[in-house]
Design a protein around this motif. Structure first.
Motif, PDB file in Angstrom:
ATOM      1  N   ILE A 275      28.774  53.962  39.107  1.00 12.73           N
ATOM      2  CA  ILE A 275      29.383  52.337  39.080  1.00 12.73           C
ATOM      3  C   ILE A 275      30.034  52.035  37.677  1.00 12.73           C
ATOM      4  O   ILE A 275      30.968  51.552  37.649  1.00 12.73           O
ATOM      5  CB  ILE A 275      28.217  51.594  39.840  1.00 12.73           C
ATOM      6  N   ILE A 276      29.196  52.464  36.736  1.00 16.15           N
ATOM      7  CA  ILE A 276      29.592  52.040  35.193  1.00 16.15           C
ATOM      8  C   ILE A 276      30.806  52.813  34.961  1.00 16.15           C
ATOM      9  O   ILE A 276      31.617  52.492  34.346  1.00 16.15           O
ATOM     10  CB  ILE A 276      28.228  52.401  34.244  1.00 16.15           C
ATOM     11  N   GLY A 277      30.918  54.072  35.358  1.00 13.30           N
ATOM     12  CA  GLY A 277      32.022  54.895  35.209  1.00 13.30           C
ATOM     13  C   GLY A 277      33.296  54.154  35.755  1.00 13.30           C
ATOM     14  O   GLY A 277      34.680  54.228  35.293  1.00 13.30           O
ATOM     15  N   MET A 278      33.213  53.714  37.119  1.00 14.01           N
ATOM     16  CA  MET A 278      34.094  52.980  37.743  1.00 14.01           C
ATOM     17  C   MET A 278      34.553  51.811  36.864  1.00 14.01           C
ATOM     18  O   MET A 278      35.742  51.541  36.789  1.00 14.01           O
ATOM     19  CB  MET A 278      33.940  52.517  39.128  1.00 14.01           C
ATOM     20  N   LEU A 279      33.670  50.934  36.552  1.00  7.41           N
ATOM     21  CA  LEU A 279      33.846  49.562  35.874  1.00  7.41           C
ATOM     22  C   LEU A 279      34.651  50.082  34.477  1.00  7.41           C
ATOM     23  O   LEU A 279      35.642  49.152  34.121  1.00  7.41           O
ATOM     24  CB  LEU A 279      32.606  48.967  35.849  1.00  7.41           C
ATOM     25  N   GLU A 280      34.218  51.043  33.855  1.00  5.56           N
ATOM     26  CA  GLU A 280      34.994  51.474  32.662  1.00  5.56           C
ATOM     27  C   GLU A 280      36.619  51.710  32.989  1.00  5.56           C
ATOM     28  O   GLU A 280      37.337  51.381  32.121  1.00  5.56           O
ATOM     29  CB  GLU A 280      34.339  52.445  31.754  1.00  5.56           C
ATOM     30  N   HIS A 281      36.654  52.578  33.852  1.00  8.77           N
ATOM     31  CA  HIS A 281      38.020  52.867  34.264  1.00  8.77           C
ATOM     32  C   HIS A 281      38.806  51.496  34.733  1.00  8.77           C
ATOM     33  O   HIS A 281      40.165  51.497  34.159  1.00  8.77           O
ATOM     34  CB  HIS A 281      37.753  53.774  35.459  1.00  8.77           C
ATOM     35  N   LEU A 282      38.130  50.553  35.371  1.00  4.42           N
ATOM     36  CA  LEU A 282      38.992  49.261  35.659  1.00  4.42           C
ATOM     37  C   LEU A 282      39.305  48.653  34.536  1.00  4.42           C
ATOM     38  O   LEU A 282      40.503  48.189  34.429  1.00  4.42           O
ATOM     39  CB  LEU A 282      38.116  48.747  36.626  1.00  4.42           C
ATOM     40  N   ALA A 283      38.304  48.668  33.343  1.00  4.12           N
ATOM     41  CA  ALA A 283      38.619  47.941  32.432  1.00  4.12           C
ATOM     42  C   ALA A 283      39.607  48.666  31.314  1.00  4.12           C
ATOM     43  O   ALA A 283      40.602  47.927  30.909  1.00  4.12           O
ATOM     44  CB  ALA A 283      37.220  47.917  31.301  1.00  4.12           C
ATOM     45  N   ALA A 310      27.333  43.699  31.792  1.00  3.82           N
ATOM     46  CA  ALA A 310      27.667  42.420  31.311  1.00  3.82           C
ATOM     47  C   ALA A 310      29.041  42.350  30.432  1.00  3.82           C
ATOM     48  O   ALA A 310      29.812  41.787  30.804  1.00  3.82           O
ATOM     49  CB  ALA A 310      26.578  41.821  30.611  1.00  3.82           C
ATOM     50  N   ARG A 311      29.195  43.471  29.554  1.00  2.00           N
ATOM     51  CA  ARG A 311      30.407  43.570  29.018  1.00  2.00           C
ATOM     52  C   ARG A 311      31.431  44.040  29.594  1.00  2.00           C
ATOM     53  O   ARG A 311      32.637  43.160  29.309  1.00  2.00           O
ATOM     54  CB  ARG A 311      29.997  44.719  27.543  1.00  2.00           C
ATOM     55  N   LEU A 312      31.256  44.823  30.713  1.00  4.26           N
ATOM     56  CA  LEU A 312      32.604  45.199  31.262  1.00  4.26           C
ATOM     57  C   LEU A 312      33.098  44.176  32.370  1.00  4.26           C
ATOM     58  O   LEU A 312      34.101  43.841  32.524  1.00  4.26           O
ATOM     59  CB  LEU A 312      32.327  46.664  31.942  1.00  4.26           C
ATOM     60  N   ALA A 313      31.943  43.527  32.851  1.00  7.34           N
ATOM     61  CA  ALA A 313      32.406  42.422  33.954  1.00  7.34           C
ATOM     62  C   ALA A 313      33.017  41.431  33.369  1.00  7.34           C
ATOM     63  O   ALA A 313      34.120  40.761  33.804  1.00  7.34           O
ATOM     64  CB  ALA A 313      31.108  41.864  34.624  1.00  7.34           C
ATOM     65  N   GLU A 314      32.652  41.203  32.041  1.00 11.00           N
ATOM     66  CA  GLU A 314      33.388  40.081  31.278  1.00 11.00           C
ATOM     67  C   GLU A 314      34.629  40.279  30.736  1.00 11.00           C
ATOM     68  O   GLU A 314      35.641  39.799  30.627  1.00 11.00           O
ATOM     69  CB  GLU A 314      32.581  39.724  29.870  1.00 11.00           C
ATOM     70  N   LYS A 315      34.764  41.644  30.587  1.00 10.77           N
ATOM     71  CA  LYS A 315      36.407  42.159  29.892  1.00 10.77           C
ATOM     72  C   LYS A 315      37.307  42.306  31.227  1.00 10.77           C
ATOM     73  O   LYS A 315      38.623  41.939  31.026  1.00 10.77           O
ATOM     74  CB  LYS A 315      36.086  43.737  29.483  1.00 10.77           C
ATOM     75  N   LEU A 316      36.813  42.297  32.433  1.00 11.56           N
ATOM     76  CA  LEU A 316      37.627  42.263  33.533  1.00 11.56           C
ATOM     77  C   LEU A 316      38.047  40.801  33.957  1.00 11.56           C
ATOM     78  O   LEU A 316      36.981  39.897  34.073  1.00 11.56           O
ATOM     79  CB  LEU A 316      37.073  43.103  34.758  1.00 11.56           C
ATOM     80  N   PRO A 317      39.193  40.322  34.204  1.00  7.46           N
ATOM     81  CA  PRO A 317      39.480  39.020  34.252  1.00  7.46           C
ATOM     82  C   PRO A 317      39.297  38.330  35.538  1.00  7.46           C
ATOM     83  O   PRO A 317      39.291  37.214  35.563  1.00  7.46           O
ATOM     84  CB  PRO A 317      40.951  39.070  34.228  1.00  7.46           C
ATOM     85  N   ASN A 318      38.977  39.354  36.691  1.00  9.27           N
ATOM     86  CA  ASN A 318      38.557  38.906  37.935  1.00  9.27           C
ATOM     87  C   ASN A 318      37.200  39.348  38.485  1.00  9.27           C
ATOM     88  O   ASN A 318      37.200  39.845  39.491  1.00  9.27           O
ATOM     89  CB  ASN A 318      39.499  39.102  38.909  1.00  9.27           C
ATOM     90  N   ALA A 319      36.048  39.547  37.674  1.00  2.26           N
ATOM     91  CA  ALA A 319      34.882  40.098  37.984  1.00  2.26           C
ATOM     92  C   ALA A 319      33.989  39.558  37.841  1.00  2.26           C
ATOM     93  O   ALA A 319      33.805  38.433  36.808  1.00  2.26           O
ATOM     94  CB  ALA A 319      34.845  41.495  37.027  1.00  2.26           C
ATOM     95  N   GLU A 320      32.757  39.534  38.483  1.00  2.46           N
ATOM     96  CA  GLU A 320      31.413  38.995  38.387  1.00  2.46           C
ATOM     97  C   GLU A 320      30.354  40.091  38.801  1.00  2.46           C
ATOM     98  O   GLU A 320      30.449  40.861  39.621  1.00  2.46           O
ATOM     99  CB  GLU A 320      31.465  38.062  39.715  1.00  2.46           C
ATOM    100  N   ALA A 321      29.488  39.858  37.855  1.00  6.18           N
ATOM    101  CA  ALA A 321      28.265  40.644  38.023  1.00  6.18           C
ATOM    102  C   ALA A 321      26.722  39.933  38.410  1.00  6.18           C
ATOM    103  O   ALA A 321      26.602  39.061  37.853  1.00  6.18           O
ATOM    104  CB  ALA A 321      27.868  41.521  36.716  1.00  6.18           C
ATOM    105  N   HIS A 322      26.139  40.504  39.405  1.00 10.49           N
ATOM    106  CA  HIS A 322      25.145  39.890  39.739  1.00 10.49           C
ATOM    107  C   HIS A 322      23.734  41.109  39.805  1.00 10.49           C
ATOM    108  O   HIS A 322      23.945  42.113  40.065  1.00 10.49           O
ATOM    109  CB  HIS A 322      25.052  39.558  41.122  1.00 10.49           C
ATOM    110  N   VAL A 323      22.668  40.487  39.017  1.00  5.66           N
ATOM    111  CA  VAL A 323      21.517  41.411  39.027  1.00  5.66           C
ATOM    112  C   VAL A 323      20.260  40.995  39.636  1.00  5.66           C
ATOM    113  O   VAL A 323      19.929  39.854  39.235  1.00  5.66           O
ATOM    114  CB  VAL A 323      21.311  41.903  37.254  1.00  5.66           C
ATOM    115  N   TRP A 324      19.380  41.967  40.269  1.00  9.14           N
ATOM    116  CA  TRP A 324      18.084  41.642  40.715  1.00  9.14           C
ATOM    117  C   TRP A 324      17.297  42.358  39.881  1.00  9.14           C
ATOM    118  O   TRP A 324      17.322  43.527  39.770  1.00  9.14           O
ATOM    119  CB  TRP A 324      18.130  41.606  42.050  1.00  9.14           C
ATOM    120  N   TYR A 325      16.140  41.885  39.864  1.00  6.78           N
ATOM    121  CA  TYR A 325      14.908  42.394  39.182  1.00  6.78           C
ATOM    122  C   TYR A 325      13.567  42.197  40.145  1.00  6.78           C
ATOM    123  O   TYR A 325      13.435  41.199  40.307  1.00  6.78           O
ATOM    124  CB  TYR A 325      14.640  42.299  37.725  1.00  6.78           C
ATOM    125  N   GLU A 326      12.925  43.468  40.577  1.00  9.76           N
ATOM    126  CA  GLU A 326      11.821  43.292  41.420  1.00  9.76           C
ATOM    127  C   GLU A 326      10.750  42.696  40.662  1.00  9.76           C
ATOM    128  O   GLU A 326       9.801  42.004  41.043  1.00  9.76           O
ATOM    129  CB  GLU A 326      11.478  44.582  41.845  1.00  9.76           C
TER     130      GLU A 326
END
Length: 393
Positions: A275-283, A310-326
């Protein structure tokens, strides 16, 4: 496809074969490794053999393929075959090995089912096997031709090693011969072969977790437990900058498609790597499509690529990131504590989704995506290890 005569026989015997398929595959692997111990030493994952997951995955794929043939005789289950072919190509499986598998598999069928395997039954299931095997041989030959590798692994030098968490490390690899890196797509993986202390040359597959210039990047989580992960432990304990690894060309049927449709990228644990690899490609490509990225982890300190997400989501103009921790280590909102839950998010019904993580996580997210109106055909998943979900969705 399957002849009408064989289809009738397979349809009639499928319940009996299906009920015994785990016993058959267990006998098959015992026979195969007795006759060819080098396959267990240098090709098959010994951990997956020890815990039975490879046996179950093989049983599931055979049953799913046979069921598909009798239920839809005019259609070949290409999605399932592509998944297997990419895995095989990354391992270096070759055409002649299918005859070896055939001989040991059918000996196991006869051993388990005995007199029930009449000549007519044997002929019908032979047809099933070779339809599947020949399809895979052709697909794998095409993949080898496209990659230009013909099943060989290539030496790569470890240029750097970075600790992401206490149990996760990223390895940046450059071709040892100074040549170019093969083309690859976001979401794909490579196979890495290492020599262990007992002389075994075990192979594992790792997603490409980034897109560095002139190299490949993999991120490895040390697998704990009893037994612990052989290759991941070896990489963490013995491989560092300047060492050499044997690496396959990139393969993998789960590939991010460049288009304008909204994206849902969902991961848990070390499933964040593709997923990080995909986000980096999008950026890198300046993508403007809507992206909803979600990730679940145990806690902040176990979340690999936490800052990168967080950095990649901020770099993309129409992206949002949501994180859950158990088990969060610092105070956080209740709605982001526990397991990933999409019900509170605005998931576009026309989205295409990519999932990676443990099977219970992916099943739960897939169910929520379906409830949000995302078509099943637009939900893609990657699983690490034997695909226990193959043919089930």
């Amino acid at each position: 496809m399957l002849s009408e005569k064989s289809a009738q026989t397979v349809r009639a015997t499928l319940p009996v074969v299906g009920a015994a398929i785990e016993e058959i595959t267990g006998s098959f692997y015992n026979r195969l490794f007795t006759a060819h111990p080098e396959l267990l030493r240098d090709l098959f994952n010994r951990g997956n053999q020890a815990d039975g997951s490879q046996k179950s995955a093989l049983a599931g794929s055979i049953a799913a393929f046979a069921t598909a043939l009798v239920n839809n005789p005019d259609q070949r289950p290409d999605a399932m075959l592509a998944r297997i072919a990419h895995k095989h190509a990354s391992l270096g499986v070759t055409g002649p090995q299918y005859q070896v598998v055939h001989d040991n598999l059918f000996a196991a069928i006869v051993e388990v089912l005995g007199e029930a395997v009449t000549p007519e039954v044997a002929e019908a299931w032979e047809e099933v096997y070779w339809l599947m095997a020949n399809a895979l041989i052709a697909l794998e030959a095409r993949l080898y031709e496209e990659s230009g590798t013909h099943s060989e692994r290539r030496p790569y030098t470890v240029v750097s090693r970075t600790a992401e968490t206490a149990d996760v490390a990223t390895f940046l690899l450059h071709p040892a011969d100074g040549g170019t890196v093969p083309a690859h797509k976001p979401g794909q993986y490579v196979s890495v072969q290492v020599e262990l202390p007992d002389g075994a040359r075990q192979i594992r597959q790792y997603s490409l977790s980034g897109r560095p210039d002139g190299g490949l990047q993999i991120t490895v989580k040390r697998v704990a437990g009893d037994p612990a992960g052989e290759v991941s432990t070896h990489l963490h304990q013995h491989v560092d900058q300047g060492d050499t690894l044997l690496v396959s060309a990139p393969f993998g049927d789960v590939q991010l498609v460049d288009e304008d449709r909204p994206l849902v990228l969902a991961s848990a644990g070390i499933g964040c790597t593709p997923i990080i690899g995909m986000l980096e490609h999008l950026a890198e490509t300046g993508a403007t499509r809507k992206v909803v990225a979600v990730h679940g982890d145990q806690q902040e300190s176990t979340h690999a690529f936490r800052e990168e997400l967080a950095r990649l989501a901020e770099k993309l103009p129409n992206a949002e990131a949501h994180v859950w921790y158990e088990r969060p280590e610092i105070e956080r909102p209740a709605e982001r504590t526990g397991r990933v839950d999409l019900t509170g998010l605005a998931v576009p019904a026309d989205a295409v989704a990519y999932l990676c993580g443990p099977l219970p996580f992916m099943r739960a997210v897939r169910t929520q995506l379906l409830e949000a109106g995302v078509p099943a055909a637009d939900i893609h998943y990657e699983v690490f290890g034997p695909d226990m979900w193959l043919g089930q969705n």
